[in-house]
Design an enzyme around this catalytic site. Structure first.
Site, PDB file in Angstrom:
ATOM      1  CG  ASP A  94     -22.151 -53.542  -5.405  1.00  0.00           C
ATOM      2  OD1 ASP A  94     -23.101 -53.124  -4.722  1.00  0.00           O
ATOM      3  OD2 ASP A  94     -20.971 -53.152  -5.247  1.00  0.00           O
ATOM      4  CB  ILE A  95     -18.550 -50.901  -8.458  1.00  0.00           C
ATOM      5  CG1 ILE A  95     -17.377 -50.572  -9.345  1.00  0.00           C
ATOM      6  CG2 ILE A  95     -18.400 -50.288  -7.075  1.00  0.00           C
ATOM      7  CD1 ILE A  95     -17.275 -49.103  -9.720  1.00  0.00           C
ATOM      8  CG  ASN A 113     -28.147 -51.737   3.529  1.00  0.00           C
ATOM      9  OD1 ASN A 113     -28.516 -52.613   4.310  1.00  0.00           O
ATOM     10  ND2 ASN A 113     -27.094 -51.898   2.736  1.00  0.00           N
ATOM     11  CB  VAL A 154     -25.761 -45.055  -3.003  1.00  0.00           C
ATOM     12  CG1 VAL A 154     -26.247 -44.274  -4.224  1.00  0.00           C
ATOM     13  CG2 VAL A 154     -24.291 -45.445  -3.186  1.00  0.00           C
ATOM     14  CG  HIS A 213     -29.203 -49.219  -3.466  1.00  0.00           C
ATOM     15  ND1 HIS A 213     -29.177 -47.936  -2.963  1.00  0.00           N
ATOM     16  CD2 HIS A 213     -28.347 -49.932  -2.698  1.00  0.00           C
ATOM     17  CE1 HIS A 213     -28.347 -47.878  -1.945  1.00  0.00           C
ATOM     18  NE2 HIS A 213     -27.831 -49.096  -1.753  1.00  0.00           N
TER      19      HIS A 213
HETATM   20  P1  AMP Z   1     -25.534 -49.231   0.329  1.00  0.00           P
HETATM   21  O1  AMP Z   1     -24.525 -49.299   1.435  1.00  0.00           O
HETATM   22  O2  AMP Z   1     -26.722 -50.134   0.556  1.00  0.00           O
HETATM   23  O3  AMP Z   1     -25.930 -47.812   0.019  1.00  0.00           O
HETATM   24  O4  AMP Z   1     -24.830 -49.845  -0.950  1.00  0.00           O
HETATM   25  C1  AMP Z   1     -24.256 -49.095  -1.971  1.00  0.00           C
HETATM   26  C2  AMP Z   1     -23.643 -50.060  -2.957  1.00  0.00           C
HETATM   27  O5  AMP Z   1     -23.364 -49.376  -4.159  1.00  0.00           O
HETATM   28  C3  AMP Z   1     -22.331 -50.696  -2.484  1.00  0.00           C
HETATM   29  O6  AMP Z   1     -22.479 -52.120  -2.480  1.00  0.00           O
HETATM   30  C4  AMP Z   1     -21.317 -50.220  -3.529  1.00  0.00           C
HETATM   31  O7  AMP Z   1     -20.327 -51.177  -3.813  1.00  0.00           O
HETATM   32  C5  AMP Z   1     -22.208 -49.928  -4.708  1.00  0.00           C
HETATM   33  N1  AMP Z   1     -21.687 -48.964  -5.676  1.00  0.00           N
HETATM   34  C6  AMP Z   1     -21.178 -47.735  -5.423  1.00  0.00           C
HETATM   35  N2  AMP Z   1     -20.838 -47.116  -6.569  1.00  0.00           N
HETATM   36  C7  AMP Z   1     -21.149 -47.969  -7.574  1.00  0.00           C
HETATM   37  C8  AMP Z   1     -21.028 -47.913  -8.997  1.00  0.00           C
HETATM   38  N3  AMP Z   1     -20.522 -46.838  -9.633  1.00  0.00           N
HETATM   39  N4  AMP Z   1     -21.441 -48.988  -9.718  1.00  0.00           N
HETATM   40  C9  AMP Z   1     -21.945 -50.069  -9.102  1.00  0.00           C
HETATM   41  N5  AMP Z   1     -22.095 -50.182  -7.761  1.00  0.00           N
HETATM   42  C10 AMP Z   1     -21.697 -49.146  -7.011  1.00  0.00           C
END
Ligand code: AMP
Length: 126
Positions: free
Chosen positions: A35-36, A97, A106, A110
């Site tokens: 995760d970023i 989520n 997103v 995931h």
């Molecule tokens: P959610 O709120 O469950 O949709 O989580 C989305 C996750 O994606 C968050 O923990 C972000 O930090 C992660 N995220 C967003 N963009 C990226 C990216 N380019 N690379 C890795 N993780 C990401």
């Protein structure tokens, strides 16, 4: 109600190689990457390679091999990082989520694998 997959979401772009990722495991059916913005010392995201919005979309629309492949990829990450409690690992938390109440940002399915410290209560009290 059906789901409409938005192919412009950030994880779709990662799968197409349009933006980079820090890969942990890649299999035929799934990709796992760090995760970023990690919320714990270990914070890995595992995504199926197919175009699925969330868990409900996935289990109702994906092929059995894709579902099995995703489940096995989750375990491969846990095994690779030495987290499996049954074999001496420190354990982990698995989170998916979905939708508004789940605060899914997103719109590509995931799973979050979190570990590296004792994580405390499951959710913050509102
Ligand atoms: P959610 O709120 O469950 O949709 O989580 C989305 C996750 O994606 C968050 O923990 C972000 O930090 C992660 N995220 C967003 N963009 C990226 C990216 N380019 N690379 C890795 N993780 C990401």
């Amino acid at each position: 109600m059906g789901y409409v997959y938005d192919a412009d979401n950030i994880f779709a772009k990662i799968l197409r190689g349009e933006i980079p990722n820090d890969t942990v495991v890649e299999t035929e059916h799934a990709l796992a990457f760090n995760d970023i913005a990690p919320q714990a010392p270990v914070h890995v995201l595992v995504i199926p390679k197919g175009p699925f919005v969330n868990w409900d979309h996935f289990v109702t629309a994906a092929a059995a091999e894709e579902i099995a492949g995703f489940a096995r990829a989750l375990h491969q990450v846990i095994e690779k990082l030495g987290l499996e409690p049954g074999v001496g690992g420190q354990g982990y938390r698995l989170i998916m989520n979905a939708g508004e109440a789940g605060v899914q940002d997103v719109q590509h399915l995931h799973a979050h694998i979190l570990s590296g410290r004792v994580l405390g209560p499951l959710i913050e009290r509102a």
